[in-house]
Motif scaffolding. Sequence first.
Motif, PDB file in Angstrom:
ATOM      1  N   THR A   4      54.420  64.015 -16.895  1.00  0.00           N
ATOM      2  CA  THR A   4      55.882  64.124 -16.921  1.00  0.00           C
ATOM      3  C   THR A   4      56.420  63.892 -15.517  1.00  0.00           C
ATOM      4  OG1 THR A   4      55.785  66.528 -16.602  1.00  0.00           O
ATOM      5  CG2 THR A   4      55.907  65.757 -18.862  1.00  0.00           C
ATOM      6  N   CYS A   6      60.260  63.700 -13.307  1.00  0.00           N
ATOM      7  CA  CYS A   6      61.718  63.816 -13.332  1.00  0.00           C
ATOM      8  C   CYS A   6      62.292  62.972 -12.209  1.00  0.00           C
ATOM      9  CB  CYS A   6      62.170  65.267 -13.204  1.00  0.00           C
ATOM     10  SG  CYS A   6      61.903  65.985 -11.594  1.00  0.00           S
ATOM     11  N   PHE A  42      60.868  61.899 -17.945  1.00  0.00           N
ATOM     12  CA  PHE A  42      60.011  60.937 -18.626  1.00  0.00           C
ATOM     13  C   PHE A  42      58.690  61.572 -19.014  1.00  0.00           C
ATOM     14  CE2 PHE A  42      62.746  58.617 -15.708  1.00  0.00           C
ATOM     15  CZ  PHE A  42      63.272  57.631 -16.518  1.00  0.00           C
ATOM     16  N   ILE A  44      55.062  60.343 -20.180  1.00  0.00           N
ATOM     17  CA  ILE A  44      54.321  59.086 -20.125  1.00  0.00           C
ATOM     18  C   ILE A  44      52.876  59.299 -20.558  1.00  0.00           C
ATOM     19  CG2 ILE A  44      53.520  57.245 -18.572  1.00  0.00           C
ATOM     20  CD1 ILE A  44      56.031  57.717 -16.907  1.00  0.00           C
ATOM     21  N   LEU A  46      49.263  57.587 -20.528  1.00  0.00           N
ATOM     22  CA  LEU A  46      48.602  56.496 -19.834  1.00  0.00           C
ATOM     23  C   LEU A  46      47.092  56.702 -19.768  1.00  0.00           C
ATOM     24  CD1 LEU A  46      49.151  56.692 -15.976  1.00  0.00           C
ATOM     25  CD2 LEU A  46      49.423  58.623 -17.495  1.00  0.00           C
ATOM     26  N   LEU A  57      49.221  55.645  -9.838  1.00  0.00           N
ATOM     27  CA  LEU A  57      49.872  54.739 -10.787  1.00  0.00           C
ATOM     28  C   LEU A  57      51.297  55.205 -11.092  1.00  0.00           C
ATOM     29  CD1 LEU A  57      49.021  52.311 -12.686  1.00  0.00           C
ATOM     30  CD2 LEU A  57      48.689  54.026 -14.443  1.00  0.00           C
ATOM     31  N   GLU A  60      53.717  54.527  -8.316  1.00  0.00           N
ATOM     32  CA  GLU A  60      54.160  53.122  -8.268  1.00  0.00           C
ATOM     33  C   GLU A  60      55.209  52.833  -9.331  1.00  0.00           C
ATOM     34  OE1 GLU A  60      51.096  50.132  -8.286  1.00  0.00           O
ATOM     35  OE2 GLU A  60      49.817  51.299  -6.959  1.00  0.00           O
ATOM     36  N   ILE A  61      54.950  53.317 -10.559  1.00  0.00           N
ATOM     37  CA  ILE A  61      55.892  53.080 -11.663  1.00  0.00           C
ATOM     38  C   ILE A  61      57.232  53.764 -11.378  1.00  0.00           C
ATOM     39  CG2 ILE A  61      56.320  53.574 -14.109  1.00  0.00           C
ATOM     40  CD1 ILE A  61      53.279  53.245 -14.542  1.00  0.00           C
ATOM     41  N   LYS A  64      59.056  51.689  -8.720  1.00  0.00           N
ATOM     42  CA  LYS A  64      59.493  50.345  -9.101  1.00  0.00           C
ATOM     43  C   LYS A  64      60.445  50.336 -10.285  1.00  0.00           C
ATOM     44  CE  LYS A  64      55.310  47.948  -7.639  1.00  0.00           C
ATOM     45  NZ  LYS A  64      54.148  47.177  -8.103  1.00  0.00           N
ATOM     46  N   LEU A  65      60.274  51.288 -11.197  1.00  0.00           N
ATOM     47  CA  LEU A  65      60.904  51.148 -12.508  1.00  0.00           C
ATOM     48  C   LEU A  65      61.810  52.319 -12.875  1.00  0.00           C
ATOM     49  CD1 LEU A  65      60.724  49.091 -14.803  1.00  0.00           C
ATOM     50  CD2 LEU A  65      58.898  50.459 -15.800  1.00  0.00           C
ATOM     51  N   LEU A  66      61.364  53.536 -12.586  1.00  0.00           N
ATOM     52  CA  LEU A  66      62.075  54.695 -13.137  1.00  0.00           C
ATOM     53  C   LEU A  66      63.216  55.180 -12.252  1.00  0.00           C
ATOM     54  CD1 LEU A  66      59.051  56.807 -14.446  1.00  0.00           C
ATOM     55  CD2 LEU A  66      60.346  55.032 -15.625  1.00  0.00           C
ATOM     56  N   ARG A  75      59.889  63.144  -8.977  1.00  0.00           N
ATOM     57  CA  ARG A  75      58.859  64.155  -8.780  1.00  0.00           C
ATOM     58  C   ARG A  75      57.926  64.104  -9.980  1.00  0.00           C
ATOM     59  NH1 ARG A  75      62.383  68.371  -8.068  1.00  0.00           N
ATOM     60  NH2 ARG A  75      61.660  69.671  -9.752  1.00  0.00           N
TER      61      ARG A  75
END
Lengths: 80, 80
Positions: A4, A6, A42, A44, A46, A57, A60-61, A64-66, A75
């Motif tokens: 998870t 935030c 979120f 996730i 994985l 990982l 990085e996500i 770049k994305l969240l 966090r």
Amino acid sequence: MKATICVTLKPDVLDPQGQAIQKACGTLGYGQVSQVRQGKFFEIDLDAPNPEAAKRLLGEIAEKLLSNRIIENYRILSIE
Amino acid sequence: MKATICVTLKPDVLDPQGQAIQKACGTLGYGQVSQVRQGKFFEIDLDAPNPEAAKRLLGEIAEKLLSNRIIENYRILSIE
């Protein structure tokens, strides 16, 4: 693995949505609530060989994305 | 006291936003991510005499204001 994360607005960024919720708390009789800040959450799923790899990982996500790193912080709350 | 609450869609409710993020992870080369679910995150400052009272208050606020109990669950993550 399940993780998870935030994503929250940086402390100096205005949060009108959070302010509206704080005001609504007052209207509903919860005057004890002095501040509300709203963010994103979120969950996730994985594949990762170990928690350290998962953490790298997810970092990085999140970068770049969240999150928008100009106005937001992220966090990692849990990795299981 | 400071508390954090997350509000997430119930497991059987579709989450197109989360699906879009999961697909974007794949596009970015993070195929290890098999599912993403997006929710809301709240940081709340409140006055309460003890953590039990804070928990009760936060539960009421989460039920009445922060979540739609038909399609969402909430979880109090921390009270400090």
